[in-house]
Structure formats: C-alpha cells, structure tokens
Scaffold this motif. Structure first.
Motif, mmCIF file in Angstrom:
data_model
loop_
_atom_site.group_PDB
_atom_site.id
_atom_site.type_symbol
_atom_site.label_atom_id
_atom_site.label_comp_id
_atom_site.label_asym_id
_atom_site.label_seq_id
_atom_site.Cartn_x
_atom_site.Cartn_y
_atom_site.Cartn_z
ATOM 1 N N SER A 125 -9.613 -3.927 -2.357
ATOM 2 C CA SER A 125 -8.586 -4.257 -3.370
ATOM 3 C C SER A 125 -7.354 -4.425 -2.961
ATOM 4 C CB SER A 125 -8.819 -3.452 -4.715
ATOM 5 O OG SER A 125 -8.678 -2.269 -4.490
ATOM 6 N N GLY A 126 -6.924 -3.449 -2.069
ATOM 7 C CA GLY A 126 -5.769 -3.223 -1.634
ATOM 8 C C GLY A 126 -4.834 -2.016 -2.166
ATOM 9 N N LYS A 127 -5.527 -1.201 -2.410
ATOM 10 C CA LYS A 127 -4.924 0.246 -2.860
ATOM 11 C C LYS A 127 -3.671 0.654 -1.884
ATOM 12 C CE LYS A 127 -8.803 2.159 -2.722
ATOM 13 N NZ LYS A 127 -9.607 1.098 -2.892
ATOM 14 N N SER A 128 -4.303 0.878 -0.680
ATOM 15 C CA SER A 128 -3.214 1.201 0.501
ATOM 16 C C SER A 128 -2.158 0.307 0.404
ATOM 17 C CB SER A 128 -3.589 1.574 1.913
ATOM 18 O OG SER A 128 -5.149 2.378 1.683
ATOM 19 N N THR A 129 -2.248 -0.985 0.360
ATOM 20 C CA THR A 129 -1.274 -1.828 0.344
ATOM 21 C C THR A 129 -0.417 -1.672 -0.703
ATOM 22 O OG1 THR A 129 -2.846 -3.228 1.400
ATOM 23 C CG2 THR A 129 -0.703 -4.338 0.458
ATOM 24 N N ILE A 130 -0.847 -1.368 -1.912
ATOM 25 C CA ILE A 130 -0.055 -1.225 -3.097
ATOM 26 C C ILE A 130 0.593 -0.079 -3.166
ATOM 27 C CG2 ILE A 130 -0.349 -0.975 -5.482
ATOM 28 C CD1 ILE A 130 -0.274 -3.884 -4.788
ATOM 29 N N ALA A 181 -12.738 -8.508 7.892
ATOM 30 C CA ALA A 181 -11.497 -8.868 8.943
ATOM 31 C C ALA A 181 -10.926 -7.641 9.192
ATOM 32 C CB ALA A 181 -10.795 -9.566 8.462
ATOM 33 N N ARG A 182 -10.746 -6.566 8.328
ATOM 34 C CA ARG A 182 -10.032 -5.363 8.630
ATOM 35 C C ARG A 182 -11.137 -4.191 9.487
ATOM 36 N NH1 ARG A 182 -9.066 -1.229 4.131
ATOM 37 N NH2 ARG A 182 -11.312 -1.172 4.298
ATOM 38 N N ASP A 183 -12.493 -4.344 8.786
ATOM 39 C CA ASP A 183 -13.323 -3.168 9.488
ATOM 40 C C ASP A 183 -14.259 -3.750 10.530
ATOM 41 O OD1 ASP A 183 -12.020 -1.698 7.814
ATOM 42 O OD2 ASP A 183 -13.648 -1.423 6.625
ATOM 43 N N GLU A 207 -3.140 -6.978 -10.150
ATOM 44 C CA GLU A 207 -3.985 -7.964 -9.628
ATOM 45 C C GLU A 207 -3.325 -8.400 -8.500
ATOM 46 O OE1 GLU A 207 -6.162 -9.826 -12.027
ATOM 47 O OE2 GLU A 207 -6.755 -11.014 -10.069
ATOM 48 N N ASN A 208 -4.240 -8.073 -7.338
ATOM 49 C CA ASN A 208 -3.627 -8.214 -5.805
ATOM 50 C C ASN A 208 -4.344 -9.397 -5.004
ATOM 51 O OD1 ASN A 208 -2.484 -7.864 -3.430
ATOM 52 N ND2 ASN A 208 -3.772 -6.290 -2.724
ATOM 53 N N ILE A 209 -3.506 -10.563 -5.542
ATOM 54 C CA ILE A 209 -4.180 -11.880 -4.683
ATOM 55 C C ILE A 209 -2.952 -12.281 -3.608
ATOM 56 C CG2 ILE A 209 -5.076 -13.949 -5.012
ATOM 57 C CD1 ILE A 209 -6.024 -13.125 -7.744
HETATM 58 P P1 ATP Z 1 -10.525 0.606 0.933
HETATM 59 O O1 ATP Z 1 -10.748 1.180 -0.163
HETATM 60 O O2 ATP Z 1 -11.555 0.045 1.869
HETATM 61 O O3 ATP Z 1 -9.659 1.506 1.994
HETATM 62 P P2 ATP Z 1 -7.960 -0.693 0.061
HETATM 63 O O4 ATP Z 1 -8.192 -1.068 -1.451
HETATM 64 O O5 ATP Z 1 -7.148 0.651 0.452
HETATM 65 O O6 ATP Z 1 -9.283 -0.475 0.842
HETATM 66 P P3 ATP Z 1 -6.231 -2.127 1.795
HETATM 67 O O7 ATP Z 1 -6.770 -1.580 3.235
HETATM 68 O O8 ATP Z 1 -4.851 -1.839 1.386
HETATM 69 O O9 ATP Z 1 -7.328 -2.180 0.492
HETATM 70 O O10 ATP Z 1 -6.435 -3.915 2.003
HETATM 71 C C1 ATP Z 1 -7.610 -4.243 2.654
HETATM 72 C C2 ATP Z 1 -7.209 -5.465 3.580
HETATM 73 O O11 ATP Z 1 -6.601 -6.499 2.941
HETATM 74 C C3 ATP Z 1 -5.961 -4.916 4.690
HETATM 75 O O12 ATP Z 1 -6.464 -5.389 5.788
HETATM 76 C C4 ATP Z 1 -5.054 -5.460 4.121
HETATM 77 O O13 ATP Z 1 -3.954 -5.532 5.035
HETATM 78 C C5 ATP Z 1 -5.230 -6.763 3.411
HETATM 79 N N1 ATP Z 1 -4.498 -7.072 2.058
HETATM 80 C C6 ATP Z 1 -4.423 -6.346 0.954
HETATM 81 N N2 ATP Z 1 -3.701 -6.838 -0.002
HETATM 82 C C7 ATP Z 1 -3.569 -7.993 0.727
HETATM 83 C C8 ATP Z 1 -2.882 -9.432 -0.120
HETATM 84 N N3 ATP Z 1 -2.160 -9.510 -1.186
HETATM 85 N N4 ATP Z 1 -2.884 -10.527 0.794
HETATM 86 C C9 ATP Z 1 -3.551 -10.378 2.049
HETATM 87 N N5 ATP Z 1 -3.936 -9.346 2.643
HETATM 88 C C10 ATP Z 1 -3.998 -8.289 2.041
#
Ligand code: ATP
Length: 194
Positions: free
Chosen positions: A12-17, A141-143, A172-174
C-alpha cells in the motif's frame, strides 16, 4: 506522547508514507524492522525463542528465519507462541523509545498493527490504501515475486474494509504527490489538536 499508528496492506505504501512524516520532522518507529532487531539481538527474546522452538532457532548466534518460518507457516498455534514472545517485548521497547522522542507526536508504522493488537496503544490510526492491482504490481516489482505469492501474503492480512473501520483516517496512495498533500494535511491537523 501522542502515538499515531500507520498501517495498510502489503504494497500500500506504508514505508513510503512514513518517510513523508519523517521529512516533516516526526519520529517514526518501524515495527517490522525493530521486531527483527529484537529477535536478532535481545538476549531475553532469543532465550525464549530457543526454549519454545529449540536450539536450532539460532545458528552460530544468527536467527534461523527459514527454520522458524517452516514451523509457524500455516500453524496458528505456533505462530501465536512466537508472537507471544515478540509482541510484548516490542511493545516494551516501543514505550522506552517513545520517551526519548522530542517530536510533537510519533508515528508507529506496522504492517500488522491490527492483527497484533498494538493498535490499542495508538491515539490515532491512519490506513494507507491503494487499488489491489496497483499494490500487487508494486510488490511484484519490488520483491521480484509472482502475483500468486503476493496474493498469498495478502490473504494472511486483514482486508482494507476491516482496517478502515477501525481507523481515524485513510491515505489514498496512488499518485505520490497527492499522497504527500494528504500527509501534510493530517500532520497540521494533528499538530493543531495537541
Ligand atoms: P510492505 O507491507 O510490503 O512492506 P509497504 O506498504 O511498506 O509494503 P512500500 O514499500 O512503501 O509499501 O511501497 C511498495 C512499493 O511501491 C515500493 O517499491 C515503493 O517505492 C512503491 N510505491 C509506493 N507508493 C508509490 C506511489 N505513490 N507511486 C509509485 N510507487 C509507489
């Protein structure tokens, strides 16, 4: 100290947020990383894991993740035993860590904030969401894994609807720019509420 829980499904992008909150000067606690560090280094935790799962749980002082994973995978009783060791130790460490922080509030990032019960220690909860197909594509893509592998991990977590029902707000992380705006808006609201 006000504790803001930050959670969301896989990809979902938790670490990104979380990074956006950190960029605003907020102390962020990454529960997954800290749990791994406790398992690797905390003498009490290591002793209890070895008592529950055998000496093989550590090889040359190093945590044998593959060994434990094959024991707890699909065995909820064994998983509960492992969680019963790690979660209280993590909660205790988080409390100590919180006391040392000087930011207006702290963010506790946790993939299993609800599943672990640690949401109960939060004053405010944010769930990060995104369309399932987007989340799956990001994690693949990431893993470097398959869609089936991502779906299997998703199936072990709560659904978005369950998380949102217990959250104060949703990000909402799009599109990243719009997600950053949402972070700023929540940050200023939280600062005003203190
Ligand atoms: P997990 O629970 O698997 O650890 P997470 O919720 O922490 O995941 P992230 O690692 O932050 O998610 O994001 C997953 C992937 O998507 C990462 O490679 C990140 O760079 C990418 N990503 C996150 N948000 C966006 C965005 N808004 N646009 C494009 N890519 C994104």
């Amino acid at each position: 100290m006000m504790v803001v829980g930050l959670t969301g499904g896989i990809g979902s992008g938790k670490s990104t947020i979380a990074k956006e909150f950190a960029a605003l000067g907020i102390a962020v606690f990454n529960s997954d990383e800290q749990a791994k560090a406790l398992i690797a280094n905390n003498a009490q935790v290591k002793k209890r894991i070895m008592a529950a799962f055998g000496e093989e749980a550590y090889q040359n002082e190093e945590y044998n993740r593959a060994y434990i994973a094959q024991i707890v995978f699909n065995n909820s009783e064994k998983l509960a035993i492992l969680n019963g060791i790690v979660h209280p130790a993590l909660a205790k460490y988080f409390k100590q860590w919180t006391k040392k922080q000087t930011s207006p509030y702290v963010v506790k990032e946790a993939a299993i904030l609800f599943e672990s019960g640690s949401y109960k220690d939060c004053n405010y909860i944010i769930t990060v969401t995104g369309p399932e197909e987007v989340r799956i594509a990001r994690v693949m893509a990431r893993d470097h894994c398959t869609e089936a592998q991502v779906r299997a991990r998703m199936a072990q977590q709560w659904s978005d609807a369950q998380r949102i029902a217990l959250s104060n707000t949703v990000i909402e992380n799009i599109d990243l720019e719009s997600a950053k705006e949402q972070v700023k808006r929540i940050h200023f609201q939280l600062c005003q509420s203190l």
